[in-house]
Structure formats: C-alpha cells, structure tokens
Design a protein around this motif. Structure first.
Motif, PDB file in Angstrom:
ATOM      1  N   GLY A  36       1.703 -46.911  57.413  1.00 42.13           N
ATOM      2  CA  GLY A  36       1.555 -45.202  57.101  1.00 42.13           C
ATOM      3  C   GLY A  36       1.901 -44.978  55.509  1.00 42.13           C
ATOM      4  N   ALA A  37       2.520 -45.971  54.973  1.00 43.36           N
ATOM      5  CA  ALA A  37       3.104 -45.814  53.746  1.00 43.36           C
ATOM      6  C   ALA A  37       3.123 -47.115  53.142  1.00 43.36           C
ATOM      7  CB  ALA A  37       4.279 -44.886  53.765  1.00 43.36           C
ATOM      8  N   GLU A  38       3.174 -47.003  51.465  1.00 43.07           N
ATOM      9  CA  GLU A  38       3.251 -48.240  50.868  1.00 43.07           C
ATOM     10  C   GLU A  38       4.332 -48.387  49.969  1.00 43.07           C
ATOM     11  OE1 GLU A  38      -0.572 -48.816  48.791  1.00 43.07           O
ATOM     12  OE2 GLU A  38      -1.745 -48.495  50.595  1.00 43.07           O
ATOM     13  N   THR A  55       4.739 -44.668  48.418  1.00 41.06           N
ATOM     14  CA  THR A  55       3.264 -44.214  48.163  1.00 41.06           C
ATOM     15  C   THR A  55       2.612 -43.563  49.274  1.00 41.06           C
ATOM     16  OG1 THR A  55       3.173 -45.774  46.225  1.00 41.06           O
ATOM     17  CG2 THR A  55       1.273 -44.760  47.068  1.00 41.06           C
ATOM     18  N   VAL A  56       2.194 -42.568  49.508  1.00 37.95           N
ATOM     19  CA  VAL A  56       1.696 -41.760  50.613  1.00 37.95           C
ATOM     20  C   VAL A  56       0.282 -41.440  50.178  1.00 37.95           C
ATOM     21  CG1 VAL A  56       1.616 -40.265  52.540  1.00 37.95           C
ATOM     22  CG2 VAL A  56       3.764 -41.188  51.693  1.00 37.95           C
ATOM     23  N   GLN A  57      -0.805 -42.089  50.765  1.00 38.94           N
ATOM     24  CA  GLN A  57      -1.994 -41.899  50.411  1.00 38.94           C
ATOM     25  C   GLN A  57      -2.049 -42.243  48.991  1.00 38.94           C
ATOM     26  OE1 GLN A  57      -3.337 -38.084  51.484  1.00 38.94           O
ATOM     27  NE2 GLN A  57      -3.295 -38.662  53.804  1.00 38.94           N
ATOM     28  N   THR A  58      -2.398 -41.454  47.914  1.00 38.89           N
ATOM     29  CA  THR A  58      -2.316 -41.725  46.252  1.00 38.89           C
ATOM     30  C   THR A  58      -1.030 -41.058  45.754  1.00 38.89           C
ATOM     31  OG1 THR A  58      -3.655 -39.782  45.797  1.00 38.89           O
ATOM     32  CG2 THR A  58      -4.669 -41.683  46.450  1.00 38.89           C
ATOM     33  N   LYS A  60       3.027 -40.719  44.897  1.00 43.02           N
ATOM     34  CA  LYS A  60       4.531 -41.353  44.959  1.00 43.02           C
ATOM     35  C   LYS A  60       5.448 -40.128  45.288  1.00 43.02           C
ATOM     36  CE  LYS A  60       7.342 -44.472  42.646  1.00 43.02           C
ATOM     37  NZ  LYS A  60       7.345 -45.655  41.594  1.00 43.02           N
ATOM     38  N   GLN A 102       8.218 -37.800  59.356  1.00 40.14           N
ATOM     39  CA  GLN A 102       7.486 -38.985  59.184  1.00 40.14           C
ATOM     40  C   GLN A 102       8.591 -39.958  58.753  1.00 40.14           C
ATOM     41  OE1 GLN A 102       4.123 -39.911  59.584  1.00 40.14           O
ATOM     42  NE2 GLN A 102       3.964 -37.987  60.556  1.00 40.14           N
TER      43      GLN A 102
END
Length: 141
Positions: A36-38, A55-58, A60, A102
C-alpha cells in the motif's frame, strides 16, 4: 591468596555476563516492506520517538509519532503528517485522518531474524499499510 580468588572470580563473572546483551536495538533507520505504500522508512529514536517517510500514490509524505517496544511487542502511533507543497489544501485534513489510520500499528509481534532484520506480525483486524505481516531491514549507511 585464596580469599582474593573467592572475591574476584564471582566479580569477573558478573561483569562479563552483565555486559552482554542478547537483544539487538531497534534504534536507527529501517526500510519497511509493506503493502500500500512505497519507499517506507522509519527512524526509531531512543526515548520512543519515531519519524517516517513514504510514497503514497505519487506523493511523498512524512510523519512523526511514537513507538513502544516491550519484549517482542512493537506499537507505532503516528501523530502528525507532513504533505508536499503541491498536495491540495482541501484534502489535507481528510488525508491526515485517513493516513493516521493507515500508519498506526497496534501491538504487533516481532521476531528478530538478525540484528538487521525483523519480521513483524500485526494483530488480526488491522487496516492500512500495517494490516499484513511485513519485514523491516536496517538501512545501510
């Protein structure tokens, strides 16, 4: 002479055994392999403070909060999020409320694989990026 030995041998044993620590320290920077996150990193500091980046979606995002580590149970609580400048103001309050859910980790079981790797199993019923078991790897300098 014998009296000296009777005194120094136990003292030496206490000093040797008392100086040994078998459990690694969680303090420092870690990479978290969560869903769910990078690029999730967490820095655990002495005294229980915590900072995170992900990084969540696009976007930071950064976060600060606290943690507790008692025996083999880790809990993470996030109190504040920092969003990038281009994040829409109208969404910040909603996003922060959701992000706190989250990125909160209830009392989770940890297993030290090595001094630089920890397996984390969250409690049942968790949500967000910490809902499933994940691995933490100590960040290399």
């Amino acid at each position: 002479m014998m009296l000296r030995r009777l005194f120094f041998v136990p003292l030496l044993c206490v000093l040797i055994l008392g100086g040994c620590s078998t459990k690694p320290s969680i303090n420092g920077a870690w990479n978290l392999a969560v869903s769910g996150a990078e690029n999730v990193t967490a820095t655990f500091s002495e005294g229980g403070s915590l900072s995170m980046e992900a990084t969540v979606q696009t976007f930071k995002v950064g976060a600060t909060g606290s943690f507790t580590l008692e025996n083999d149970s880790l809990t993470i609580s996030v109190s504040k999020f920092e969003f990038p400048k281009d994040f829409p103001d109208a969404l910040k309050a909603i996003a922060e409320t959701e992000a706190k859910k989250q990125f909160t980790l209830g009392a989770s079981t940890i297993v030290w694989v090595s001094a630089d790797e920890v397996k984390v199993t969250p409690p049942a019923g968790g949500i967000g990026v910490f809902a499933k078991p994940f691995t933490m790897s100590r960040k290399k300098p």
